[in-house]
Design an enzyme around this catalytic site. Structure first.
Site, PDB file in Angstrom:
ATOM      1  N   ASP A 156      75.030 -31.632  55.709  1.00 51.11           N
ATOM      2  CA  ASP A 156      75.925 -32.403  54.839  1.00 51.11           C
ATOM      3  C   ASP A 156      75.951 -33.867  55.303  1.00 51.11           C
ATOM      4  O   ASP A 156      76.431 -34.162  56.409  1.00 51.11           O
ATOM      5  CB  ASP A 156      77.326 -31.767  54.951  1.00 51.11           C
ATOM      6  CG  ASP A 156      78.363 -32.450  54.068  1.00 51.11           C
ATOM      7  OD1 ASP A 156      78.109 -33.567  53.584  1.00 51.11           O
ATOM      8  OD2 ASP A 156      79.437 -31.847  53.898  1.00 51.11           O
TER       9      ASP A 156
ATOM     10  N   ASN B  77      69.651 -40.641  49.010  1.00 47.33           N
ATOM     11  CA  ASN B  77      69.687 -40.221  47.604  1.00 47.33           C
ATOM     12  C   ASN B  77      70.750 -39.153  47.327  1.00 47.33           C
ATOM     13  O   ASN B  77      71.138 -38.960  46.173  1.00 47.33           O
ATOM     14  CB  ASN B  77      68.288 -39.710  47.219  1.00 47.33           C
ATOM     15  CG  ASN B  77      68.286 -38.939  45.935  1.00 47.33           C
ATOM     16  OD1 ASN B  77      68.422 -39.504  44.853  1.00 47.33           O
ATOM     17  ND2 ASN B  77      68.175 -37.614  46.033  1.00 47.33           N
TER      18      ASN B  77
ATOM     19  N   TYR C 213      83.046 -42.388  40.694  1.00 41.27           N
ATOM     20  CA  TYR C 213      81.584 -42.470  40.759  1.00 41.27           C
ATOM     21  C   TYR C 213      81.114 -43.928  40.732  1.00 41.27           C
ATOM     22  O   TYR C 213      80.346 -44.367  41.593  1.00 41.27           O
ATOM     23  CB  TYR C 213      80.981 -41.685  39.593  1.00 41.27           C
ATOM     24  CG  TYR C 213      79.482 -41.613  39.611  1.00 41.27           C
ATOM     25  CD1 TYR C 213      78.821 -40.762  40.481  1.00 41.27           C
ATOM     26  CD2 TYR C 213      78.706 -42.419  38.768  1.00 41.27           C
ATOM     27  CE1 TYR C 213      77.424 -40.703  40.507  1.00 41.27           C
ATOM     28  CE2 TYR C 213      77.328 -42.363  38.786  1.00 41.27           C
ATOM     29  CZ  TYR C 213      76.694 -41.500  39.653  1.00 41.27           C
ATOM     30  OH  TYR C 213      75.317 -41.450  39.684  1.00 41.27           O
TER      31      TYR C 213
ATOM     32  N   LYS D 120      79.337 -46.174  43.741  1.00 42.78           N
ATOM     33  CA  LYS D 120      77.987 -46.739  43.597  1.00 42.78           C
ATOM     34  C   LYS D 120      78.013 -48.265  43.728  1.00 42.78           C
ATOM     35  O   LYS D 120      77.051 -48.862  44.238  1.00 42.78           O
ATOM     36  CB  LYS D 120      77.389 -46.313  42.249  1.00 42.78           C
ATOM     37  CG  LYS D 120      77.133 -44.800  42.160  1.00 42.78           C
ATOM     38  CD  LYS D 120      76.146 -44.327  43.234  1.00 42.78           C
ATOM     39  CE  LYS D 120      75.666 -42.906  42.986  1.00 42.78           C
ATOM     40  NZ  LYS D 120      74.695 -42.453  44.010  1.00 42.78           N
TER      41      LYS D 120
HETATM   42  P1  ADP Z   1      69.615 -36.671  40.829  1.00 41.26           P
HETATM   43  O1  ADP Z   1      69.534 -36.437  39.363  1.00 41.26           O
HETATM   44  O2  ADP Z   1      70.072 -38.059  41.161  1.00 41.26           O
HETATM   45  O3  ADP Z   1      68.406 -36.279  41.571  1.00 41.26           O
HETATM   46  P2  ADP Z   1      71.025 -34.294  41.654  1.00 41.26           P
HETATM   47  O4  ADP Z   1      72.470 -33.998  41.486  1.00 41.26           O
HETATM   48  O5  ADP Z   1      70.024 -33.500  40.871  1.00 41.26           O
HETATM   49  O6  ADP Z   1      70.862 -35.831  41.334  1.00 41.26           O
HETATM   50  O7  ADP Z   1      70.599 -34.241  43.172  1.00 41.26           O
HETATM   51  C1  ADP Z   1      71.415 -34.640  44.213  1.00 41.26           C
HETATM   52  C2  ADP Z   1      71.085 -33.789  45.426  1.00 41.26           C
HETATM   53  O8  ADP Z   1      71.949 -34.188  46.494  1.00 41.26           O
HETATM   54  C3  ADP Z   1      71.345 -32.296  45.186  1.00 41.26           C
HETATM   55  O9  ADP Z   1      70.239 -31.527  45.609  1.00 41.26           O
HETATM   56  C4  ADP Z   1      72.565 -32.006  46.051  1.00 41.26           C
HETATM   57  O10 ADP Z   1      72.598 -30.684  46.573  1.00 41.26           O
HETATM   58  C5  ADP Z   1      72.412 -33.045  47.152  1.00 41.26           C
HETATM   59  N1  ADP Z   1      73.677 -33.354  47.834  1.00 41.26           N
HETATM   60  C6  ADP Z   1      74.864 -33.653  47.247  1.00 41.26           C
HETATM   61  N2  ADP Z   1      75.805 -33.856  48.182  1.00 41.26           N
HETATM   62  C7  ADP Z   1      75.210 -33.676  49.405  1.00 41.26           C
HETATM   63  C8  ADP Z   1      75.667 -33.744  50.758  1.00 41.26           C
HETATM   64  N3  ADP Z   1      76.942 -34.032  51.063  1.00 41.26           N
HETATM   65  N4  ADP Z   1      74.771 -33.519  51.744  1.00 41.26           N
HETATM   66  C9  ADP Z   1      73.499 -33.232  51.453  1.00 41.26           C
HETATM   67  N5  ADP Z   1      73.002 -33.144  50.199  1.00 41.26           N
HETATM   68  C10 ADP Z   1      73.845 -33.361  49.181  1.00 41.26           C
END
Ligand code: ADP
Length: 248
Positions: free
Chosen positions: A56, A83, A147, A151
């Site tokens: 995380d 990302n 959000y 950003k």
């Molecule tokens: P995008 O369309 O921008 O690629 P997504 O929602 O499909 O966005 O992808 C974002 C990724 O970030 C997802 O795989 C999600 O599980 C991951 N994510 C979100 N929060 C965390 C976090 N706290 N730690 C690690 N990964 C995360």
């Protein structure tokens, strides 16, 4: 030539996975970070030169582990692509503190923590950071109080990083994607929203994950060696129109 090593957070799907694949094609090794361990392992299964880490980005101890595991496996860090993010849209009145913090902790704290932890290694490699913001960080619109603010914070954080880390040869840039044709977006966006975006975007369509990832890869490359502190909207021209984002 030494192999470049990239950390990509949120690499289980979407833009993060597309970026991982492009960097691998270019010959880099990629540390794939995501808190959705199951999807991450599935995504990493058929890829070579990757290290998947289920953690995380909003937890300081996880982020320390991320950097330690990367250095243990690969001995260096050249690129950090921040990302990982969460999308949660709602009006101010319904955004209670818990909801606000959930967005801020991943989208803003996560970028700060990962970058801070990776900075010593990036200084050694003269590497770079690419942060993923959103056009919601450049322009206010309804339902994006948490959000959009998170950003906008990422955009300013990128400039802080560029200014402070520049003297060590570390670059920091930001990408502000417009609407992207991810599975999630297509499930959430109604036909009316899709039509509104198509009308408002000069190129008349959503972007693809690969179109965002290509610009991330460019910013990581030596072709961008004099580019730092910038936010590039990858949005089919949406940002320059000044048209508001449709309410979701
Ligand atoms: P995008 O369309 O921008 O690629 P997504 O929602 O499909 O966005 O992808 C974002 C990724 O970030 C997802 O795989 C999600 O599980 C991951 N994510 C979100 N929060 C965390 C976090 N706290 N730690 C690690 N990964 C995360």
């Amino acid at each position: 030539m030494t192999k470049r090593v990239a950390i990509v957070t949120g690499a289980a799907r979407g833009i993060g996975l597309a970026t991982t694949k492009i960097l691998l094609e270019e010959g880099a090794a990629v540390v794939m970070v995501d808190w959705d361990g199951e999807t991450l392992m599935e995504a990493a299964r058929d890829l070579r030169d990757v290290l998947p880490l289920d953690l995380d980005v909003s937890k300081p101890e996880d982020v320390v582990e991320m950097v330690a595991e990367t250095e243990k496996s690969f001995g260096r860090i050249d690129h950090l692509i921040n990302n990982a993010g969460v999308a949660d849209f709602g009006p101010i009145a319904e955004t209670d503190f818990e909801r606000w913090r959930a967005v801020m902790s991943v989208n803003l704290d996560g970028v700060f923590l990962c970058s801070q932890a990776a900075a010593p290694a990036l200084k050694k490699s003269q590497g770079c950071i690419v942060n993923i913001a959103s056009i919601s960080g450049l322009r206010a619109s309804t339902l994006r109080v948490a959000y959009g603010t998170s950003k906008a914070g990422v955009i300013q954080l990128t400039q802080q990083q560029a200014v402070e880390l520049g003297e060590f040869g570390v670059r920091a840039n930001c990408i502000a994607p417009g609407p992207v044709r991810t599975k999630l977006a297509m499930a959430v966006h109604s036909q009316a929203i899709i039509n509104a975006y198509h009308d408002a975007i000069p190129l008349n369509r959503y972007g693809t994950e690969v179109e965002i990832a290509n610009v991330i890869a460019f910013l990581c490359s030596s072709k961008a060696s004099f580019v730092t502190g910038q936010t590039i909207a990858v949005d089919g021209g949406f940002e320059c129109t000044g048209v508001g984002l449709p309410a979701l």
